[in-house]
Write a protein that holds these residues in place. Structure first.
Motif, mmCIF file in Angstrom:
data_model
loop_
_atom_site.group_PDB
_atom_site.id
_atom_site.type_symbol
_atom_site.label_atom_id
_atom_site.label_comp_id
_atom_site.label_asym_id
_atom_site.label_seq_id
_atom_site.Cartn_x
_atom_site.Cartn_y
_atom_site.Cartn_z
ATOM 1 N N GLY A 458 0.819 -1.205 0.000
ATOM 2 C CA GLY A 458 0.000 0.000 0.000
ATOM 3 C C GLY A 458 0.854 1.256 0.000
ATOM 4 O O GLY A 458 1.927 1.301 0.600
ATOM 5 N N TRP A 459 0.363 2.294 -0.663
ATOM 6 C CA TRP A 459 1.081 3.569 -0.760
ATOM 7 C C TRP A 459 0.050 4.689 -0.809
ATOM 8 O O TRP A 459 -0.572 4.928 -1.826
ATOM 9 C CB TRP A 459 1.971 3.569 -1.999
ATOM 10 C CG TRP A 459 2.706 4.859 -2.267
ATOM 11 C CD1 TRP A 459 2.340 5.842 -3.116
ATOM 12 C CD2 TRP A 459 3.943 5.275 -1.695
ATOM 13 N NE1 TRP A 459 3.255 6.859 -3.119
ATOM 14 C CE2 TRP A 459 4.266 6.535 -2.239
ATOM 15 C CE3 TRP A 459 4.816 4.711 -0.753
ATOM 16 C CZ2 TRP A 459 5.410 7.238 -1.895
ATOM 17 C CZ3 TRP A 459 5.959 5.421 -0.433
ATOM 18 C CH2 TRP A 459 6.252 6.659 -0.975
ATOM 19 N N PHE A 460 -0.182 5.335 0.356
ATOM 20 C CA PHE A 460 -1.166 6.405 0.468
ATOM 21 C C PHE A 460 -2.535 5.965 -0.076
ATOM 22 O O PHE A 460 -3.171 6.650 -0.872
ATOM 23 C CB PHE A 460 -0.694 7.659 -0.260
ATOM 24 C CG PHE A 460 0.510 8.287 0.374
ATOM 25 C CD1 PHE A 460 0.394 9.033 1.536
ATOM 26 C CD2 PHE A 460 1.774 8.106 -0.186
ATOM 27 C CE1 PHE A 460 1.517 9.618 2.126
ATOM 28 C CE2 PHE A 460 2.894 8.676 0.401
ATOM 29 C CZ PHE A 460 2.774 9.436 1.562
ATOM 30 N N GLY A 461 -2.968 4.781 0.343
ATOM 31 C CA GLY A 461 -4.280 4.285 -0.033
ATOM 32 C C GLY A 461 -4.341 3.617 -1.393
ATOM 33 O O GLY A 461 -5.422 3.212 -1.826
ATOM 34 N N ARG A 462 -3.212 3.481 -2.079
ATOM 35 C CA ARG A 462 -3.188 2.846 -3.401
ATOM 36 C C ARG A 462 -2.311 1.606 -3.353
ATOM 37 O O ARG A 462 -1.342 1.524 -2.585
ATOM 38 C CB ARG A 462 -2.653 3.806 -4.460
ATOM 39 C CG ARG A 462 -3.443 5.097 -4.585
ATOM 40 C CD ARG A 462 -2.864 5.985 -5.671
ATOM 41 N NE ARG A 462 -2.875 5.328 -6.967
ATOM 42 C CZ ARG A 462 -2.403 5.890 -8.086
ATOM 43 N NH1 ARG A 462 -1.876 7.105 -8.028
ATOM 44 N NH2 ARG A 462 -2.458 5.261 -9.230
ATOM 45 N N THR A 463 -2.651 0.633 -4.191
ATOM 46 C CA THR A 463 -1.834 -0.567 -4.304
ATOM 47 C C THR A 463 -0.733 -0.327 -5.322
ATOM 48 O O THR A 463 -0.995 0.044 -6.470
ATOM 49 C CB THR A 463 -2.688 -1.764 -4.731
ATOM 50 O OG1 THR A 463 -3.711 -1.994 -3.756
ATOM 51 C CG2 THR A 463 -1.820 -3.009 -4.860
ATOM 52 N N VAL A 464 0.511 -0.517 -4.885
ATOM 53 C CA VAL A 464 1.662 -0.284 -5.747
ATOM 54 C C VAL A 464 2.596 -1.483 -5.640
ATOM 55 O O VAL A 464 2.438 -2.355 -4.783
ATOM 56 C CB VAL A 464 2.407 1.010 -5.348
ATOM 57 C CG1 VAL A 464 1.525 2.236 -5.547
ATOM 58 C CG2 VAL A 464 2.889 0.922 -3.899
#
Length: 737
Positions: A458-464
């Motif tokens: 996760g990265w600030f609410g996004r999947t990366v």
């Protein structure tokens, strides 16, 4: 057939009447009015809110007459004519639809072109499609209701097919004040080049005083042009600048020549020349010339205002021919022949040693990749004849074959590589006791390997995707005594991340350092779904298994530590921000040897802030801040502050403002820079640019801002996507009369 019909049946009656003649006339004609009378296939008259439409032409008026046989339209009383994208309105018009000619009395007009324009005239003569002649005209590119500037002319000819405007007795009026008046002038209407006198430019500096130039642009041909600029400088006298550009299918180039006869301050004539030329000779062969010369060491300090010129101290005279030729079985041959000399401009308080000339330099390389499906090979060779007025001269021949067996996969890679460098010299007048033909051969081996791990996170609410990439790079080079070898073009490479993964710690062909060392590095990256890199962090260090023995010169400093400094860097990228931090840490002294941090914020066009700080022990402590930012309305602030804390002096400072009024832009900048160790240059730069006509003031104001403020945006761009919000119109000129 005669007709006298009321409004309800007018449009239908005429449409039916002309339908029979549809083949004779490509564009159908419709007439709408309160009263229509006449013979439908010959001549019709329309009264009361009348409208005639044919193809791209629509005319409105109280009274309209249309002769279909001769294509003649006549209108009186509140006439409005729409011809393609253009609109005209006034008391009366005569217009021929067959050849787009005619006359409009006392019209106002709006021309919806690449650069929309509007104005008024006592009369407009239509000279054909896209060509107009206006009498006692007023012309501007400002929006309706904004009468900031007008070009007034006794006679004004607009030719949009040739992108040319011609004016007799023109006056440029800015807020009702006449700025310029000429007996005759030409100007471009859109984006094509036209011959003629360009707007004068002005600047003010402490080295040249008030400077005034009047450029003349000669559009010699579509592929050639010449700009000749006579310049008057209050402190230096008259100077002539020439800039010639040319372009052809196999070649392109530009030539600049400047001459200042008898500079009263310097006490002699001063000249500057530069020539860049590229020529394709066919079959993969390219030739290039890069030549620059000035008359004296202080030329750029006294006569230039940009750091990239002021700080330029080595000017090239470089001619080379290169060739790349494919060979059978996947091979490639590349070769270069070069002659290279330099002019060194000396600062008395900071002298430098002039570099060697190469007369000539010959390079060749034979490369085969994927030999047998496994190996890559290369055989480069070089011969250089080094020439210098005061130092040792001679020739150097080099042969440096390499052999590699790369093994690549999505999760790992390993590349064993080996080769040797053989160098032989033919020296002229060597020092007593030194061999005239020294030589040395240095073999070397390296092994580059790495792994790539990847996971979703996760990265600030996004999947990366996050990667972890360890890397090891081993180099072995046996010691070979090179103290008897001269140094022509070699220096110690700067210690940085890229240099951690090279076999030789020297740059140039005269030294190959002994080594038994291992580089270990670790990198992690954050990647979005589209592959965009959002974050990158790297850590690297080199470990030595023996002390150095090869120095740049006999008795020179050598490393004795078992570990190198630690290199680390972190960088992030988003839509609006860029951040980078790099550092070099000495584990023995527990000190930071050097570091740099930089930040850029660009939320939208014409909004940018840059900040950086660079530090290097005992040699550099420098802060650099620059930006462009809206202040209020159409006002923007621009500036740069580049200060050396170590020297306690300003390297370069710039402060100014811009005003974007849509159809004109004002720029004012004050600049101060350190031209040399003992000369500080100051300049006042201003410019008013009238969109679609020209500019007044300092010619290179925009170039100066682009160089000093990274990310700077021109305020009056015609492309809405590239223009700042303050200059974007919701719609083009209002489509009303």
């Amino acid at each position: 057939m005669s007709a006298f019909v009321d409004r309800g049946l007018a449009t239908l009656a005429v449409a039916l009447a002309v339908a029979a003649n549809a083949q004779a006339q490509s564009d159908a004609t419709t007439i709408d009015a309160q009263r229509i009378e006449g013979v439908s296939d010959l001549e019709m008259s329309a009264r009361g809110s009348a409208e005639i439409h044919q193809g791209e032409n629509t005319i409105f008026g109280d009274y309209l007459r249309y002769n279909r046989e001769f294509g003649e339209l006549e209108g009186r009383g509140g006439v409005r004519l729409q011809s393609g994208p253009d609109r005209f309105f006034g008391p009366s018009v005569i217009y021929n639809t067959l050849d787009d000619t005619g006359t409009f009395e006392k019209p106002g007009f709006q021309l919806q072109r690449e650069r929309p324009a509007r104005g008024t005239a006592d009369r407009i003569d239509f000279l054909g499609r896209n060509r107009f002649r206006l009498f006692n005209a007023r012309f501007t590119t400002c929006q309706p209701g904004q009468d900031d500037w007008f070009l007034e002319a006794q006679e004004l000819t607009l030719d949009y097919d040739n992108d040319e405007g011609k004016a007799k007795q023109p006056r440029l009026r800015f807020f009702d004040q006449t700025m310029f008046a000429f007996p005759y002038a030409t100007f471009p209407l859109e984006s094509r080049r036209r011959s003629g006198v360009l707007a004068p430019y002005y600047s003010q500096t402490n080295t040249r005083g008030l400077e005034i130039g009047v450029p003349y642009y000669w559009n010699i041909a579509p592929e050639q042009d010449l700009t000749v600029t006579p310049v008057y400088m209050a402190r230096r006298g008259f100077q002539l600048k020439n800039h010639y550009r040319y372009l052809g299918a196999p070649y392109a180039g530009e030539l600049r020549y400047e001459t200042l006869p008898n500079d009263p301050v310097f006490g002699a004539t001063r000249t500057g020349t530069s020539w860049i030329h590229t020529q394709s000779l066919g079959r993969g062969t390219v030739a290039q010339v890069d030549y620059a010369r000035v008359s004296d060491d202080q030329y750029f300090v006294d006569l230039a205002s940009q750091v990239k010129q002021v700080s330029q101290r080595i000017l090239p005279a470089d001619v080379y021919v290169s060739n790349g030729t494919p060979l059978p079985r996947g091979g490639t041959f590349s070769g270069t022949a070069r002659v290279q000399k330099f002019q060194t401009l000396q600062d008395p308080l900071a002298p430098i040693i002039p570099p060697y000339a190469r007369l000539p330099q010959l390079n060749g390389a034979l490369t085969y990749n994927d030999v047998g499906g496994h190996a890559d090979t290369s055989l480069p060779a070089e011969y250089v004849k080094f020439s210098h007025p005061t130092l040792l001269e001679g020739g150097r021949a080099t042969l440096a074959p390499t052999f590699a067996i790369p093994k690549l996969s999505p999760g790992y890679y390993i590349t064993p590589k080996g080769g040797f460098r053989y160098v032989n010299y033919q020296l002229e007048n060597p020092t007593l006791g030194e061999p005239p033909n020294p030589s040395v051969m240095v073999p070397w081996l390296s092994l580059d390997s790495g792994l790539v791990f990847e996971r979703n996170t996760g990265w600030f609410g996004r999947t990366v995707a996050q990667t972890l990439e360890p890397r090891l790079f081993y180099v072995f080079v046996p010691y070979r005594n090179q103290d008897h070898i001269p140094v022509f073009d070699t220096g110690l490479a700067d210690f940085n991340y890229a240099q951690l993964f090279t076999e030789n710690r020297f740059v140039g062909g005269d030294r190959f350092g002994d080594a038994n060392q291992l580089t270990a590095a670790l990198t992690t990256r954050i990647l979005q779904d589209d592959g965009q890199e959002r974050l990158r962090a790297t850590l690297g260090q080199r470990f030595y298994f023996r002390d150095e023995r090869v120095a740049l010169s006999p008795g020179g400093p050598l490393r004795t530590s078992s570990e190198s400094d630690v290199l680390a860097s972190v960088g992030t990228r988003t839509r609006t921000t860029v951040f980078d931090f790099t550092t070099q840490y000495n584990p023995y002294r527990s000190t930071t040897e050097k570091y740099g941090v930089s930040f850029r914020y660009t939320p939208e066009v014409a909004k940018v802030l840059n900040a950086s700080y660079r530090f290097q022990t005992a040699t550099l402590r420098q802060v650099d801040i620059s930006g462009q930012w809206p202040i209020h309305g159409g006002w923007y602030g621009v500036g740069r502050y580049n200060y050396s804390l170590l020297d306690d002096r300003l390297v370069e400072g710039l402060a100014g403002a811009e005003y974007n009024a849509g159809c004109w832009v004002f720029r004012f900048v004050m600049q101060k820079l350190q031209a040399s160790a003992q000369v500080t240059s100051t300049a006042l730069v201003f410019q008013i640019e009238f969109t679609g006509v020209g500019q007044v003031g300092t010619a290179e104001a925009v170039q100066l801002l682009r160089r000093d403020v990274p990310g700077y945006s021109v305020l009056n761009r015609t492309d809405p996507a590239l223009a700042p919000p303050t200059s974007r119109s919701r719609l083009p000129f209002e489509q009303v009369f």
